[in-house]
Write a protein that holds these residues in place. Structure first.
Motif, mmCIF file in Angstrom:
data_model
loop_
_atom_site.group_PDB
_atom_site.id
_atom_site.type_symbol
_atom_site.label_atom_id
_atom_site.label_comp_id
_atom_site.label_asym_id
_atom_site.label_seq_id
_atom_site.Cartn_x
_atom_site.Cartn_y
_atom_site.Cartn_z
ATOM 1 N N ASP A 1 0.893 -1.302 0.035
ATOM 2 C CA ASP A 1 -0.107 -0.098 -0.028
ATOM 3 C C ASP A 1 0.852 1.186 -0.104
ATOM 4 O OD1 ASP A 1 -2.246 -1.411 0.076
ATOM 5 O OD2 ASP A 1 -2.457 -1.498 1.956
ATOM 6 N N GLU A 2 1.994 1.129 0.779
ATOM 7 C CA GLU A 2 2.652 2.387 0.793
ATOM 8 C C GLU A 2 3.612 2.571 -0.413
ATOM 9 O OE1 GLU A 2 1.947 1.244 5.030
ATOM 10 O OE2 GLU A 2 2.663 0.270 3.159
ATOM 11 N N ALA A 3 3.917 1.517 -1.030
ATOM 12 C CA ALA A 3 4.769 1.520 -2.157
ATOM 13 C C ALA A 3 4.066 2.237 -3.313
ATOM 14 C CB ALA A 3 5.393 0.230 -2.661
ATOM 15 N N ARG A 4 2.770 1.864 -3.659
ATOM 16 C CA ARG A 4 2.006 2.431 -4.844
ATOM 17 C C ARG A 4 2.701 2.193 -5.996
ATOM 18 N NH1 ARG A 4 0.631 8.370 -2.319
ATOM 19 N NH2 ARG A 4 -0.349 7.779 -0.326
ATOM 20 N N SER A 5 3.163 0.871 -6.323
ATOM 21 C CA SER A 5 3.750 0.447 -7.370
ATOM 22 C C SER A 5 2.955 0.005 -8.613
ATOM 23 C CB SER A 5 4.745 -0.587 -7.345
ATOM 24 O OG SER A 5 4.033 -1.820 -6.648
ATOM 25 N N GLU A 6 3.261 -0.074 -9.733
ATOM 26 C CA GLU A 6 2.467 -0.640 -10.685
ATOM 27 C C GLU A 6 2.204 -1.987 -10.820
ATOM 28 O OE1 GLU A 6 3.235 1.083 -14.548
ATOM 29 O OE2 GLU A 6 3.662 3.067 -13.686
ATOM 30 N N ARG B 1 10.077 -20.171 -5.303
ATOM 31 C CA ARG B 1 8.967 -19.699 -5.241
ATOM 32 C C ARG B 1 8.807 -18.130 -5.785
ATOM 33 N NH1 ARG B 1 7.269 -19.775 0.433
ATOM 34 N NH2 ARG B 1 9.530 -19.561 0.645
ATOM 35 N N ILE B 2 7.756 -17.965 -6.545
ATOM 36 C CA ILE B 2 7.138 -16.545 -6.857
ATOM 37 C C ILE B 2 6.080 -15.996 -6.329
ATOM 38 C CG2 ILE B 2 6.880 -15.344 -9.074
ATOM 39 C CD1 ILE B 2 8.759 -17.410 -10.593
ATOM 40 N N ARG B 3 6.172 -14.565 -6.095
ATOM 41 C CA ARG B 3 4.747 -13.990 -5.827
ATOM 42 C C ARG B 3 4.729 -12.585 -6.758
ATOM 43 N NH1 ARG B 3 4.216 -13.048 0.685
ATOM 44 N NH2 ARG B 3 1.963 -12.876 0.168
ATOM 45 N N ARG B 4 3.639 -12.590 -7.201
ATOM 46 C CA ARG B 4 3.343 -11.346 -8.339
ATOM 47 C C ARG B 4 2.464 -10.396 -7.571
ATOM 48 N NH1 ARG B 4 4.119 -15.927 -11.215
ATOM 49 N NH2 ARG B 4 5.659 -16.009 -12.787
ATOM 50 N N TRP B 5 2.487 -8.995 -7.940
ATOM 51 C CA TRP B 5 1.207 -8.054 -7.585
ATOM 52 C C TRP B 5 1.119 -7.217 -8.722
ATOM 53 C CZ3 TRP B 5 6.292 -8.060 -5.472
ATOM 54 C CH2 TRP B 5 6.933 -6.961 -5.638
ATOM 55 N N THR B 6 -0.235 -6.623 -8.662
ATOM 56 C CA THR B 6 -0.377 -5.339 -9.638
ATOM 57 C C THR B 6 -1.164 -4.379 -8.660
ATOM 58 O OG1 THR B 6 -1.018 -6.793 -11.512
ATOM 59 C CG2 THR B 6 -1.915 -4.729 -11.496
ATOM 60 N N GLY B 7 -0.501 -3.279 -8.502
ATOM 61 C CA GLY B 7 -0.902 -2.326 -7.630
ATOM 62 C C GLY B 7 -0.543 -2.896 -6.157
ATOM 63 N N SER B 8 -1.669 -2.658 -5.509
ATOM 64 C CA SER B 8 -1.408 -3.244 -4.202
ATOM 65 C C SER B 8 -2.078 -4.690 -3.818
ATOM 66 C CB SER B 8 -2.077 -2.227 -3.135
ATOM 67 O OG SER B 8 -3.417 -2.107 -3.136
ATOM 68 N N THR B 9 -2.351 -5.285 -4.822
ATOM 69 C CA THR B 9 -3.050 -6.403 -4.966
ATOM 70 C C THR B 9 -2.296 -7.600 -5.593
ATOM 71 O OG1 THR B 9 -5.201 -5.345 -5.326
ATOM 72 C CG2 THR B 9 -5.165 -7.879 -5.657
ATOM 73 N N GLU B 10 -1.945 -8.947 -4.532
ATOM 74 C CA GLU B 10 -1.176 -9.931 -5.161
ATOM 75 C C GLU B 10 -2.019 -10.804 -6.090
ATOM 76 O OE1 GLU B 10 1.299 -13.622 -3.422
ATOM 77 O OE2 GLU B 10 0.022 -12.646 -2.185
ATOM 78 N N VAL B 11 -1.314 -11.189 -7.180
ATOM 79 C CA VAL B 11 -1.883 -12.043 -8.246
ATOM 80 C C VAL B 11 -1.553 -13.318 -7.916
ATOM 81 C CG1 VAL B 11 -1.847 -12.458 -10.744
ATOM 82 C CG2 VAL B 11 -1.690 -9.994 -9.753
ATOM 83 N N THR B 12 -2.541 -14.111 -7.760
ATOM 84 C CA THR B 12 -2.454 -15.685 -7.375
ATOM 85 C C THR B 12 -2.317 -16.346 -8.722
ATOM 86 O OG1 THR B 12 -3.304 -15.493 -5.404
ATOM 87 C CG2 THR B 12 -3.109 -17.652 -6.224
ATOM 88 N N VAL B 13 -1.467 -16.961 -9.144
ATOM 89 C CA VAL B 13 -1.280 -17.924 -10.563
ATOM 90 C C VAL B 13 -1.348 -19.341 -9.967
ATOM 91 C CG1 VAL B 13 0.081 -18.779 -12.252
ATOM 92 C CG2 VAL B 13 0.396 -16.138 -11.305
#
Length: 271
Positions: free
Chosen positions: A239-244, A254-266
């Motif tokens: 939330d603080e990062a405000r990344s794209e 292991r890999i974790r991905r996100w868009t905005g402040s929401t993690e994308v589960t693959v």
């Protein structure tokens, strides 16, 4: 316009202890036309980065940062860039809740922030004006894999940035398309366990690679480092990062991905 109808001009110089490259994209229909503005802008960008290195290098005993650390130079008398980076560093420490600190060693050392800030600054000052040139489609700076990328309004050009496998630099785990923005990667893949958690003084070890996509390289670089310090299991800083967008890779793959402040589960498909 297809990508193969563009041509790329590249110049590389060694600054800040790493290869830094300036890339300018032109349409190939203009192949025979001279582009003196590109050469001037590229030269100014490299000169600006050298000046930043002169002021902030911790390897030069005559740099402003080293002289401040030894008590030989007051902040008020230092190069004006120091005050600007000081403000960025204070804001970064507050935003990351101490996961980044330029003071963790007991003296002001903004090494973890200044590269991204310097590249972003040079791109804004010297490359962005090139986008007004009729020949120029895009321009960008790549500093050791951290990039500030610019594209002219209305251009069909897109930067295709590959995210390398930290255990196999010839392999690409993902690709992100960027128009105007920044991409930064931190971790142990290139330089080992060199990122220190300023809260403990110990190396951060649970993230092999962290990539962050943002609008500014100052922020992308800061939050990529913050992600490494926070650890693979902690995305509470999004939330603080405000990344794209972004991606973490753990030492076990292991890999974790996100868009905005929401993690994308693959979800892997069975079979």
């Amino acid at each position: 316009m297809r990508e193969n109808r563009f041509r790329r001009l590249i110049e590389v110089q060694q600054i800040m202890g790493m290869p830094i490259s300036v890339h300018v994209i032109l349409g190939d229909l203009d192949r025979d036309r001279d582009t003196p503005a590109v050469g001037r802008a590229t030269g100014h960008a490299f000169d600006d980065l050298r000046e930043v290195d002169r002021v902030f290098s911790t390897f030069r005993e005559d740099s402003d940062i080293r002289r401040i650390a030894r008590g030989e130079l007051d902040l008020a008398d230092a190069d004006p860039m120091v005050a600007e980076v000081l403000r960025e560093s204070q804001a970064a420490e507050a935003a990351t809740r101490g996961r980044f600190s330029a003071w963790w060693q007991g003296w002001f050392d903004p090494t973890g922030l200044v590269k991204g800030w310097a590249v972003e600054r040079a791109a804004a000052r010297f490359l962005r004006p090139l986008l007004a040139e009729p020949l120029v489609e895009a321009a960008g700076i790549n500093a050791g894999g951290d990039m500030q990328l610019l594209t002219a309004p209305g251009s069909a050009w897109r930067w295709h940035v590959g995210i390398a496998d930290p255990d196999d630099r010839m392999a690409t785990l993902a690709t992100v398309d960027v128009g105007d923005g920044a991409v930064a990667t931190s971790g142990t893949g290139e330089r080992g366990q060199h990122i220190i958690d300023p809260r403990t003084g110990r190396p951060a070890t649970t993230v092999r690679s962290a990539t962050v996509v943002s609008d500014r390289l100052t922020h992308a670089d800061l939050w990529a480092t913050t992600a490494v310090v926070a650890g693979f299991d902690d995305l509470g800083w999004l939330d603080e990062a405000r990344s794209e967008s972004g991606m973490l890779i753990a030492p076990d793959g292991r890999i974790r991905r996100w868009t905005g402040s929401t993690e994308v589960t693959v979800t892997e498909r069975a079979g």
